[in-house]
Design a protein around this motif. Sequence first.
Motif, PDB file in Angstrom:
ATOM      1  N   THR A 223      -5.667  -4.098   1.467  1.00  0.00           N
ATOM      2  CA  THR A 223      -5.857  -3.927   0.033  1.00  0.00           C
ATOM      3  C   THR A 223      -5.997  -2.456  -0.332  1.00  0.00           C
ATOM      4  N   VAL A 224      -5.603  -2.142  -1.543  1.00  0.00           N
ATOM      5  CA  VAL A 224      -5.873  -0.830  -2.136  1.00  0.00           C
ATOM      6  C   VAL A 224      -6.740  -1.082  -3.367  1.00  0.00           C
ATOM      7  N   ARG A 225      -7.866  -0.403  -3.436  1.00  0.00           N
ATOM      8  CA  ARG A 225      -8.767  -0.549  -4.577  1.00  0.00           C
ATOM      9  C   ARG A 225      -9.037   0.847  -5.150  1.00  0.00           C
ATOM     10  N   ASP A 236      -2.451  10.892 -11.990  1.00  0.00           N
ATOM     11  CA  ASP A 236      -3.890  10.745 -12.196  1.00  0.00           C
ATOM     12  C   ASP A 236      -4.460   9.486 -11.562  1.00  0.00           C
ATOM     13  N   GLY A 237      -3.601   8.571 -11.120  1.00  0.00           N
ATOM     14  CA  GLY A 237      -4.077   7.313 -10.532  1.00  0.00           C
ATOM     15  C   GLY A 237      -3.790   7.227  -9.039  1.00  0.00           C
ATOM     16  N   HIS A 238      -4.259   6.163  -8.454  1.00  0.00           N
ATOM     17  CA  HIS A 238      -3.931   5.825  -7.056  1.00  0.00           C
ATOM     18  C   HIS A 238      -2.774   4.839  -7.099  1.00  0.00           C
ATOM     19  N   ASN A 239      -1.676   5.177  -6.484  1.00  0.00           N
ATOM     20  CA  ASN A 239      -0.496   4.325  -6.594  1.00  0.00           C
ATOM     21  C   ASN A 239      -0.466   3.309  -5.454  1.00  0.00           C
ATOM     22  N   ALA A 240      -1.027   2.136  -5.715  1.00  0.00           N
ATOM     23  CA  ALA A 240      -1.076   1.088  -4.696  1.00  0.00           C
ATOM     24  C   ALA A 240       0.319   0.594  -4.334  1.00  0.00           C
ATOM     25  N   GLY A 282      -3.470   0.884  -9.520  1.00  0.00           N
ATOM     26  CA  GLY A 282      -4.367   1.422  -8.507  1.00  0.00           C
ATOM     27  C   GLY A 282      -4.882   0.388  -7.536  1.00  0.00           C
ATOM     28  N   GLY A 283      -4.545  -0.868  -7.749  1.00  0.00           N
ATOM     29  CA  GLY A 283      -5.001  -1.926  -6.861  1.00  0.00           C
ATOM     30  C   GLY A 283      -3.895  -2.884  -6.505  1.00  0.00           C
ATOM     31  N   GLY A 284      -3.994  -3.472  -5.341  1.00  0.00           N
ATOM     32  CA  GLY A 284      -3.005  -4.453  -4.895  1.00  0.00           C
ATOM     33  C   GLY A 284      -3.308  -4.895  -3.490  1.00  0.00           C
ATOM     34  N   GLU A 285      -2.473  -5.805  -2.962  1.00  0.00           N
ATOM     35  CA  GLU A 285      -2.691  -6.282  -1.598  1.00  0.00           C
ATOM     36  C   GLU A 285      -1.376  -6.579  -0.910  1.00  0.00           C
ATOM     37  N   LEU A 286      -1.406  -6.433   0.409  1.00  0.00           N
ATOM     38  CA  LEU A 286      -0.286  -6.740   1.288  1.00  0.00           C
ATOM     39  C   LEU A 286      -0.784  -7.745   2.313  1.00  0.00           C
ATOM     40  N   LEU A 287      -0.070  -8.861   2.472  1.00  0.00           N
ATOM     41  CA  LEU A 287      -0.434  -9.874   3.453  1.00  0.00           C
ATOM     42  C   LEU A 287       0.535  -9.867   4.617  1.00  0.00           C
ATOM     43  N   LEU A 288      -0.004  -9.987   5.801  1.00  0.00           N
ATOM     44  CA  LEU A 288       0.786 -10.169   7.014  1.00  0.00           C
ATOM     45  C   LEU A 288       0.396 -11.500   7.634  1.00  0.00           C
ATOM     46  N   THR A 336      -9.900   4.089  -0.370  1.00  0.00           N
ATOM     47  CA  THR A 336      -9.281   3.044  -1.194  1.00  0.00           C
ATOM     48  C   THR A 336      -8.492   2.005  -0.398  1.00  0.00           C
ATOM     49  N   VAL A 337      -8.083   2.326   0.823  1.00  0.00           N
ATOM     50  CA  VAL A 337      -7.273   1.394   1.621  1.00  0.00           C
ATOM     51  C   VAL A 337      -8.179   0.672   2.618  1.00  0.00           C
TER      52      VAL A 337
END
Length: 435
Positions: A223-225, A236-240, A282-288, A336-337
């Motif tokens: 995840t990126v938060r 200016d943001g975190h690019n998830a 700025g937030g998201g998730e990757l599933l494996l 964030t990661v």
Amino acid sequence: MSERTKAAEPATTLTRDDLEWLTELMDVDSVSPLEGGPLDGAARAQRVFVAGAEARGFKAVLHEAPQPELLERPEVPAPVREAARRDLAGFLAGQPSAVVALGAPQPEERRLVINFHMDTVGPHVAPRLDGRVLYGRGAVDDKGPGVAALAGVAAAFAEDPSLARRIEVQIASVPGEEGGAMGTYGTRALVDAGYTGRLMVFAEPTGGRFMDACTAAMTPRITVRGEDSTDDHPGDGHNATVALGFLADFLARRLGPLAHGMGAKLCVAGLHTGHAHNRVYGGGELLLNIAYPSAEQAELLAASLEVLLEEARSEFTAAHAQDPFNRRTVRDWRRTVRLDWLKRGLPTLDNRDAEAELLLGRAGFVRHDGMADGSAFTCDAIWAPAPGRYVAMCGPGRLDANGAHTPGEHVHLDDLDDYAHRIKALVHAFATSTD
């Protein structure tokens, strides 16, 4: 060559009434709640199953929901916990197991157990018969094999009434196989409660062969938060999206070959940040998803993933050192990661038994080493092995060839007939072995 053309003799064990029962069962939407299905889908399907089994002479020996404490075990996957947390009473009531039996109650060494799962993947697809091909959700995974197995058992007892005092055959219909539940509140609960046998057959689509080893799976989530920003000020943001997209490619390149070399399988699965075109998410998730053949390999791959994530950070930093639009993502990566696990610590299956393998061979089933050629798959048979038991996956059709988990899922009625015929032969062989 198909299973049908290789059958030693034509099988007519599956009757017209059985086919009508199967289509009635398939018509019930029992998509797993973890795949968006109704909470009570499995419960409604189990009622149809038990009624049909009783009409064929079986006795229901269990028909009940899982106990809440089952969901407290550490290896229960996070999606199961989350679904139960939203509505514990509704979730449990909607996911009962059912066990039906023929024959007088026997000790484990004189008991044959056949297991199939009632839940399906989504979306629900209503049954449709086209000639001798049955289409619809559950046709091959796993309602079709379950009904065919029951028909075979019933036919064996009808042929030889003495079986009723010599052996016991149980057919277990379970929820919680699909959607990543891994049998933690279905098959595992039945095994813990003693619904086990000397020979345990899981009616999964294996092309009519039997396999006695299967993988388990673990699901890491990255995840990126961070903080969002607008398209006017992307730096200016975190690019998830950029970070997770990079990680998906990096892990496919680096972890994928490592998993392959160990006989494991890496699936780079879902990645989500957002849908808008004018926003930096700025937030998201990757599933494996990692299917592994042994616990030792699972731990090694888990440790390797953590090392690779640190290497990925270094590579990402180097690649974006001069990139003004991802400077915050680079700077705040460690904050964030994050890596966590939706599913981890599940056992695998790997057992051999010369006597039990011979019984399956006498019934026309040929052993196949799925670990050797990579065709082994993950299922809830992982909970069944123990000293004195032999566990095998064996059923009609194939996951890939029969479109399991796709809108075109189907099974040929001849393959169901053949499977029912072989199960009938297996019941006779098992009884002879106990005399």
